[in-house]
Design an enzyme around this catalytic site. Sequence first.
Site, PDB file in Angstrom:
ATOM      1  N   GLY A  14       0.840  -1.194   0.000  1.00  0.00           N
ATOM      2  CA  GLY A  14       0.000   0.000   0.000  1.00  0.00           C
ATOM      3  C   GLY A  14       0.865   1.231   0.000  1.00  0.00           C
ATOM      4  N   GLN A  15       0.976   1.890   1.132  1.00  0.00           N
ATOM      5  CA  GLN A  15       1.758   3.105   1.300  1.00  0.00           C
ATOM      6  C   GLN A  15       1.332   4.179   0.299  1.00  0.00           C
ATOM      7  OE1 GLN A  15       5.713   1.094   1.238  1.00  0.00           O
ATOM      8  NE2 GLN A  15       5.877   1.901   3.313  1.00  0.00           N
ATOM      9  N   HIS A  16       0.019   4.412   0.264  1.00  0.00           N
ATOM     10  CA  HIS A  16      -0.527   5.432  -0.626  1.00  0.00           C
ATOM     11  C   HIS A  16      -1.931   5.816  -0.185  1.00  0.00           C
ATOM     12  CE1 HIS A  16      -3.214   2.516  -2.555  1.00  0.00           C
ATOM     13  NE2 HIS A  16      -2.184   1.679  -2.603  1.00  0.00           N
ATOM     14  N   ALA A  17      -2.416   6.893  -0.794  1.00  0.00           N
ATOM     15  CA  ALA A  17      -3.811   7.312  -0.668  1.00  0.00           C
ATOM     16  C   ALA A  17      -4.361   7.419  -2.081  1.00  0.00           C
ATOM     17  CB  ALA A  17      -3.905   8.658   0.047  1.00  0.00           C
TER      18      ALA A  17
END
Length: 129
Positions: A43-46
């Site tokens: 992930g590590q996102h928006a």
Amino acid sequence: MLEFLPHGDERGHLVVVEGMKDIPFEIKRIFYIYGSDKDVVRGQHANRKTQFVLINVAGTSKVRVDDGKGNETIYSLNRPHTGIYLPTMVWKDMYDFSKDSVLLCLASEPYDAEEYIRDYKEFVEIVNK
């Protein structure tokens, strides 16, 4: 957290997830994550446009959700009939995958790299404007 009604009998279990009924959007993309080591962070996102529902259909994982305004929650996904709803504009990290983890991801939009925010500082600036 979302709870899905498991159906089953002596033959086993069945979980049904329908868009706009069990989850708050029409499903336009499905993918799953497996084979990630315990130390890997995914992930590590928006996302500006995409909403997600995450369900660990096998094994376990954790999801850290951050709104960019100082609020953070960690969810343990450890039952195949529960999931987490992630609206737009939240930062998400998936981690602590068990060896048998299969994390199913239901998305409201087709993939579009342009709508992803992959820099945390940029995300915080955007949500706090």
